[in-house]
Design a protein around this motif. Structure first.
Motif, PDB file in Angstrom:
ATOM      1  N   THR A   1       0.831  -1.209   0.000  1.00  0.00           N
ATOM      2  CA  THR A   1       0.000   0.000   0.000  1.00  0.00           C
ATOM      3  C   THR A   1       0.861   1.253   0.000  1.00  0.00           C
ATOM      4  O   THR A   1       0.576   2.213  -0.729  1.00  0.00           O
ATOM      5  CB  THR A   1      -0.922  -0.004   1.232  1.00  0.00           C
TER       6      THR A   1
ATOM      7  N   ASN B   1       0.963   4.095  -2.988  1.00  0.00           N
ATOM      8  CA  ASN B   1       0.711   5.510  -2.705  1.00  0.00           C
ATOM      9  C   ASN B   1       1.829   6.404  -3.227  1.00  0.00           C
ATOM     10  O   ASN B   1       1.575   7.546  -3.623  1.00  0.00           O
ATOM     11  CB  ASN B   1       0.534   5.724  -1.201  1.00  0.00           C
TER      12      ASN B   1
ATOM     13  N   ASP C   1      -5.767   3.345 -10.561  1.00  0.00           N
ATOM     14  CA  ASP C   1      -6.656   3.637  -9.440  1.00  0.00           C
ATOM     15  C   ASP C   1      -6.295   2.749  -8.250  1.00  0.00           C
ATOM     16  O   ASP C   1      -6.555   1.547  -8.255  1.00  0.00           O
ATOM     17  CB  ASP C   1      -8.108   3.402  -9.867  1.00  0.00           C
TER      18      ASP C   1
ATOM     19  N   ASN D   1      -7.670   2.748  -5.448  1.00  0.00           N
ATOM     20  CA  ASN D   1      -8.882   2.327  -4.737  1.00  0.00           C
ATOM     21  C   ASN D   1      -9.367   0.968  -5.207  1.00  0.00           C
ATOM     22  O   ASN D   1     -10.109   0.291  -4.487  1.00  0.00           O
ATOM     23  CB  ASN D   1      -9.975   3.372  -4.923  1.00  0.00           C
TER      24      ASN D   1
ATOM     25  N   ARG E   1      -6.781  -1.711  -3.259  1.00  0.00           N
ATOM     26  CA  ARG E   1      -6.787  -1.849  -1.799  1.00  0.00           C
ATOM     27  C   ARG E   1      -7.784  -2.893  -1.295  1.00  0.00           C
ATOM     28  O   ARG E   1      -7.413  -3.750  -0.497  1.00  0.00           O
ATOM     29  CB  ARG E   1      -7.059  -0.483  -1.156  1.00  0.00           C
TER      30      ARG E   1
END
Length: 501
Positions: A125, A129, A154, A156, A159
């Motif tokens: 993660t 980022n 993306d 999102n 995750r």
């Protein structure tokens, strides 16, 4: 540095021919300026020395030298020195990355609390980022490899899928790192530029290491072991980058640097990408040398005249000093590098860069308008991305279909088309259910019992009916309640069944 020197060349080498008249003028003017300071013959040496103003014999640099040095620097800058490729803003900001995560029972070890697998998810993660705007794919493997998510910008999307990975969802036990490598290379084969593959693991079967030596992409490894421990099996991979786990961000920084190096190497090998003009670097020493013009005896009066000739209108002055040195697209790229996407969108004149900046800034309607005016598959793909983020699902489907018409068999466009179609079907189904009150719970004429109030007798009450209000788009999306682990387990099982057939 050595690779950069090997790729060094001039984009517009013909401009170097102007060095010939520059040096010719320099050669003709400099001796004449020196002869003008000589004392005529016939004067006594001690009188000649007294008639001289200043120590001209020790003067090594003349005004003409500064002017010609500036002319040489400007000529070299105009020739376009370069040693690296210019990235395509519609492809990626950095190299495509495929992350292969080992999901086995050994990864549930608690020597890295809460577990090796959970710490691996945290590290992945963090890496995602730091790669804002870059495409990343995710693979999970144990006894068999499975693609969890395709290349996507993306985070999102990645995750929730990453959180759902546990050893329980893997259909087979074991270590199929070589098969995971083959799957990762297939994913990268569909990308616009070569990328890198990152393995996140705590151990590897020695029989799987041999396949790593023949990998076409750059390999990176993040070893999920307590600090001080290492995997000796990876010592045989001389070209791979191995980053041991660290409690800080040293491991993520090292991986990011390795991915960036892979991107630079990929750009050097990609002939379809333009070379990046680095001539602007020479503008700084030329500007510093021009400061000598303001010294006493060094003033070149026509410099101010040239300034007004090159900037005759008041508009250029109103734009500020940056317009004297940088084009609007160069200023826009600086804003993009600083992640000032909205400012970059206003500065860019190139439609591709402008639309991409609008997309990153969240100005989806404006980005859609820009991309729809371009007739390339990349523009149609970007238009679909802008529309789907603006919840315009039908136009997004049409845009992805257009991208596939312009470039058939484009995996990313086909995947996004399927995603947009699935979202549209879900939204329409949810709206129909909301409008018909199929999910309203208790309805009219439902029978309920109140034994205390009616003393055990059956009673029928009429439930109040309310007019069902249509759900908003945000409510439709937030109403999705799917068990991610069950979803991944069933999908992986189905993939194994298809492969066995």
């Amino acid at each position: 540095m050595i690779e950069a020197l090997a790729d060094f060349h001039f984009i517009r080498a013909a401009w170097l021919l102007f060095l010939i008249p520059v040096f010719a003028v320099w050669w003709l003017i400099r001796p004449r300026s020196e002869r003008s300071t000589q004392i005529p013959d016939g004067i006594a040496p001690h009188l000649a020395q007294a008639l001289k103003v200043g120590d001209t014999d020790k003067r090594k640099l003349n005004p003409v030298d500064g002017v010609m040095a500036i002319a040489v620097l400007v000529t070299l800058a105009a020739a376009g020195p370069t040693w690296s490729r210019a990235p395509n803003p519609l492809i990626a900001d950095t190299a495509p990355l495929v992350i292969a995560l080992k999901v086995t029972e050994s990864m549930e070890g608690t020597d890295l609390p809460p577990s090796r697998l959970e710490r691996a998810k945290y590290k992945i993660t963090d890496l995602i980022n730091t790669r804002s705007g870059a495409r990343t794919a995710l693979i999970a493997y144990a006894g068999s490899p499975h693609r969890v998510a395709p290349l996507t910008e993306d985070a999102n999307i990645l995750r929730p899928l990453l959180e759902g990975l546990t050893p329980a969802v893997m259909p087979l036990k074991g270590d199929a790192a070589a098969d995971a490598l083959a799957l990762a290379q297939n994913i990268l084969a569909d990308a616009e530029t070569p990328g890198a593959i990152l393995f996140v693991l705590d151990d590897i079967d020695p029989s799987q290491v041999q396949a790593m030596n023949s990998a076409e992409a750059d390999l990176l490894f993040l070893t999920m072991l307590p600090e001080g421990e290492r995997l000796v099996q990876l010592d045989a991979l001389s070209s791979a980058t191995v980053a041991p786990f660290s409690t800080g961000d040293q491991d993520v920084t090292r991986l990011k640097r390795g991915i960036h190096n892979a991107y630079v190497d990929a750009l050097d090998e990609e002939d379809q990408l333009d070379w990046q003009d680095q001539g602007w670097i020479l503008a700084w020493p030329a500007a510093l040398l021009s400061l000598l013009w303001f010294r006493r005896g060094w003033v070149i009066r026509w410099a101010f005249l040239m300034l007004f000739i090159t900037h005759p209108s008041g508009h250029a002055w109103a734009e500020g000093w940056k317009d004297w040195f940088l084009t609007p697209d160069q200023q826009g790229q600086i804003a993009m590098n600083q992640k000032r996407f909205s400012d970059a969108a206003d500065l860019f004149q190139d439609p591709y860069h402008q639309g991409y900046a609008m997309l990153k800034a969240g100005r989806y309607p404006e980005a859609t308008e820009v991309f729809s005016s371009l007739n390339t598959p990349e523009a149609a793909f970007a238009e679909g991305m802008a529309r789907i983020r603006n919840r315009e699902y039908r136009p997004a489907i049409a845009a992805f279909e257009t991208a596939l018409e312009r470039r058939p068999d484009w995996p990313e466009a086909q995947h996004n088309l399927e995603v947009a179609t699935a979202i549209l079907e879900y939204v329409e189904t949810t709206r129909e259910q909301s409008d018909t009150s199929e999910e309203a719970g208790i309805g009219a004429d439902d029978t309920v019992f109140d034994n205390e109030g009616a003393r055990g007798q059956d009673t029928t009450v009429q439930a109040q009916t309310e007019v069902a209000q249509p759900m908003s788009a945000d409510q439709w999306i937030s109403a999705i309640d799917t068990d991610m682990q069950d979803f991944l387990r069933n999908r992986f099982l189905l993939e194994n069944q298809v492969q066995s057939q």
